[in-house]
Design an enzyme around this catalytic site. Structure first.
Site, short mmCIF file in Angstrom:
data_model
loop_
_atom_site.label_atom_id
_atom_site.label_comp_id
_atom_site.label_asym_id
_atom_site.label_seq_id
_atom_site.Cartn_x
_atom_site.Cartn_y
_atom_site.Cartn_z
N CYS A 1 -43.67 37.39 13.82
CA CYS A 1 -44.02 38.39 12.82
C CYS A 1 -44.48 37.71 11.53
CB CYS A 1 -42.83 39.30 12.53
SG CYS A 1 -42.23 40.16 14.00
N CYS B 1 -39.06 37.98 12.73
CA CYS B 1 -39.07 36.84 13.64
C CYS B 1 -40.23 35.90 13.29
CB CYS B 1 -39.19 37.31 15.08
SG CYS B 1 -40.76 38.11 15.44
#
Length: 76
Positions: A13, A10
């Site tokens: 991240c 994501c």
């Protein structure tokens, strides 16, 4: 030092990985930096929130971490 960023890919991240990479380069830390996106392997760390930061096999941070927080975690 072995550093892993745990996350599913994501935006949060990816941002954590980039901040960690920046800190490692800025401080000249000798480290192996990697991403772990495999959910089975992530679950082995027993974390319930992502992203997470792992240093030498130990989870040291979870969620959104600032550059300053990362510096503290990596220089302990």
């Amino acid at each position: 030092m072995e550093i892993k960023v745990l996350g599913t890919g994501c935006a949060g991240c990816k941002a954590l990985y980039e901040r960690v990479e920046q800190v490692v380069n800025e401080l000249g830390i000798q480290a192996t930096l990697s991403k772990e996106e495999d959910l089975i392997k992530i679950m082995a760390y027993n974390v319930m929130s992502l992203p997470a930061l792992v240093v030498d096999g130990k989870v040291v941070g979870k969620g959104k971490l600032s550059t300053d927080e990362i510096k503290v975690l990596l220089t302990r």
